[in-house]
Design an enzyme around this catalytic site. Sequence first.
Site, PDB file in Angstrom:
ATOM      1  N   ARG A  79      39.486  37.288  49.939  1.00 23.36           N
ATOM      2  CA  ARG A  79      40.404  37.805  48.948  1.00 23.36           C
ATOM      3  C   ARG A  79      40.372  39.199  48.949  1.00 23.36           C
ATOM      4  O   ARG A  79      39.134  39.765  48.630  1.00 23.36           O
ATOM      5  CB  ARG A  79      40.144  37.012  47.512  1.00 23.36           C
ATOM      6  CG  ARG A  79      41.205  37.734  46.467  1.00 23.36           C
ATOM      7  CD  ARG A  79      41.096  36.841  45.100  1.00 23.36           C
ATOM      8  NE  ARG A  79      42.193  37.575  44.303  1.00 23.36           N
ATOM      9  CZ  ARG A  79      42.524  36.809  43.144  1.00 23.36           C
ATOM     10  NH1 ARG A  79      41.744  35.821  42.734  1.00 23.36           N
ATOM     11  NH2 ARG A  79      43.159  37.510  42.301  1.00 23.36           N
ATOM     12  N   ARG A  88      47.365  36.413  46.698  1.00 26.71           N
ATOM     13  CA  ARG A  88      46.223  36.147  47.181  1.00 26.71           C
ATOM     14  C   ARG A  88      45.942  34.979  48.339  1.00 26.71           C
ATOM     15  O   ARG A  88      46.435  33.900  48.100  1.00 26.71           O
ATOM     16  CB  ARG A  88      45.237  36.067  45.979  1.00 26.71           C
ATOM     17  CG  ARG A  88      45.451  34.967  44.977  1.00 26.71           C
ATOM     18  CD  ARG A  88      46.790  34.920  44.420  1.00 26.71           C
ATOM     19  NE  ARG A  88      46.989  36.125  43.464  1.00 26.71           N
ATOM     20  CZ  ARG A  88      46.671  36.176  42.016  1.00 26.71           C
ATOM     21  NH1 ARG A  88      45.851  35.010  41.635  1.00 26.71           N
ATOM     22  NH2 ARG A  88      46.743  37.153  41.220  1.00 26.71           N
ATOM     23  N   ASP A  91      42.748  32.036  44.761  1.00 22.06           N
ATOM     24  CA  ASP A  91      42.349  32.156  43.406  1.00 22.06           C
ATOM     25  C   ASP A  91      41.881  31.036  42.623  1.00 22.06           C
ATOM     26  O   ASP A  91      42.351  29.906  42.909  1.00 22.06           O
ATOM     27  CB  ASP A  91      43.616  32.586  42.399  1.00 22.06           C
ATOM     28  CG  ASP A  91      43.571  32.940  40.978  1.00 22.06           C
ATOM     29  OD1 ASP A  91      42.573  33.793  40.734  1.00 22.06           O
ATOM     30  OD2 ASP A  91      44.132  32.622  40.349  1.00 22.06           O
ATOM     31  N   ASP A  93      40.158  29.637  39.161  1.00 16.75           N
ATOM     32  CA  ASP A  93      39.846  30.123  37.671  1.00 16.75           C
ATOM     33  C   ASP A  93      39.140  28.893  36.926  1.00 16.75           C
ATOM     34  O   ASP A  93      39.554  27.670  37.001  1.00 16.75           O
ATOM     35  CB  ASP A  93      41.323  30.328  37.087  1.00 16.75           C
ATOM     36  CG  ASP A  93      41.923  31.822  37.558  1.00 16.75           C
ATOM     37  OD1 ASP A  93      41.514  32.684  37.875  1.00 16.75           O
ATOM     38  OD2 ASP A  93      43.622  31.450  37.688  1.00 16.75           O
TER      39      ASP A  93
HETATM   40  C1  X6L Z   1      55.250  37.279  30.734  1.00 15.20           C
HETATM   41  C2  X6L Z   1      54.509  38.287  31.633  1.00 15.20           C
HETATM   42  C3  X6L Z   1      54.836  35.997  30.988  1.00 15.20           C
HETATM   43  C4  X6L Z   1      53.290  37.910  32.311  1.00 15.20           C
HETATM   44  C5  X6L Z   1      54.142  35.567  31.896  1.00 15.20           C
HETATM   45  C6  X6L Z   1      52.023  34.749  33.925  1.00 15.20           C
HETATM   46  C7  X6L Z   1      51.771  36.824  34.469  1.00 15.20           C
HETATM   47  C8  X6L Z   1      51.227  34.283  34.638  1.00 15.20           C
HETATM   48  C9  X6L Z   1      50.690  36.522  35.371  1.00 15.20           C
HETATM   49  C10 X6L Z   1      53.226  36.362  32.654  1.00 15.20           C
HETATM   50  C11 X6L Z   1      52.312  36.016  33.564  1.00 15.20           C
HETATM   51  C12 X6L Z   1      50.486  35.130  35.577  1.00 15.20           C
HETATM   52  C13 X6L Z   1      49.796  32.205  40.351  1.00 15.20           C
HETATM   53  C14 X6L Z   1      50.919  32.770  39.792  1.00 15.20           C
HETATM   54  C15 X6L Z   1      49.765  34.491  39.721  1.00 15.20           C
HETATM   55  C16 X6L Z   1      49.429  31.038  40.536  1.00 15.20           C
HETATM   56  C17 X6L Z   1      51.822  30.665  40.638  1.00 15.20           C
HETATM   57  C18 X6L Z   1      49.403  34.871  36.374  1.00 15.20           C
HETATM   58  C19 X6L Z   1      48.628  35.623  37.233  1.00 15.20           C
HETATM   59  N1  X6L Z   1      48.760  33.337  39.857  1.00 15.20           N
HETATM   60  N2  X6L Z   1      51.996  31.844  40.057  1.00 15.20           N
HETATM   61  N3  X6L Z   1      51.008  34.102  39.520  1.00 15.20           N
HETATM   62  N4  X6L Z   1      50.808  30.226  40.957  1.00 15.20           N
HETATM   63  N5  X6L Z   1      52.876  29.970  40.813  1.00 15.20           N
HETATM   64  O1  X6L Z   1      48.297  30.467  40.958  1.00 15.20           O
HETATM   65  O2  X6L Z   1      49.238  33.699  36.534  1.00 15.20           O
HETATM   66  S1  X6L Z   1      49.294  35.810  38.877  1.00 15.20           S
HETATM   67 MG    MG Z   2      44.989  32.737  38.180  1.00 15.19          MG
HETATM   68 MG    MG Z   3      41.697  34.489  38.786  1.00 18.18          MG
END
Ligand code: X6L
Ligand code: MG
Ligand code: MG
Length: 152
Positions: A79, A88, A91, A93
């Site tokens: 990564r 990525r 990931d 968590d």
């Molecule tokens: C407003 C602003 C609302 C930001 C939500 C939610 C930002 C989740 C980042 C958010 C907001 C994240 C994955 C992903 C990511 C994953 C899918 C994150 C961090 N990781 N989308 N986006 N799956 N579908 O594993 O989770 S980046």
């Molecule tokens: Mg994550």
């Molecule tokens: Mg993470």
Amino acid sequence: MTRRAFLGLGSNIGDREGHLRHAIDRIPDVVRVSAFWETLPVGGPEQDNFLNCVVQLMTDRTARQLLAVCREREADAERIRVERWGPRTLDVDVLWIDGETVDEHDLVVPHPRMFERAFVLTPLRELAPDVVPDDYVDAPLSDVWPYAPTEG
Ligand code: X6L
Ligand code: MG
Ligand code: MG
């Protein structure tokens, strides 16, 4: 004390299924694996869809030790951190550990905002309906759908 713990895995670069399977095979104390779900990316730049799943552990490891396992598996997948919330290879968590909360600068358990993310809640609910609040509203079907691997 052996406790139930849940880790969330996601990949959206390269052989997504391969990255998830390779990691799961190398996470200690895994007892169950959710289905793999195809999910629309949430947050960050425009990027490809993710493959997400959740695994259940029955483990004596602490939250801190589990975080180390997550980082090892991400390192195995080479990564590279380019930008926040960017694409990525893998990931991993720490989502939840029964009876434990942690609030430290680099580790927060339960995972903050996990209850707002359909890509976490859908697979987590499969394994642990008791952890997912009843009033959680399912995401639109278009955001999370069953993974259908292409044969070859
Ligand atoms: C407003 C602003 C609302 C930001 C939500 C939610 C930002 C989740 C980042 C958010 C907001 C994240 C994955 C992903 C990511 C994953 C899918 C994150 C961090 N990781 N989308 N986006 N799956 N579908 O594993 O989770 S980046
Ligand atoms: Mg994550
Ligand atoms: Mg993470």
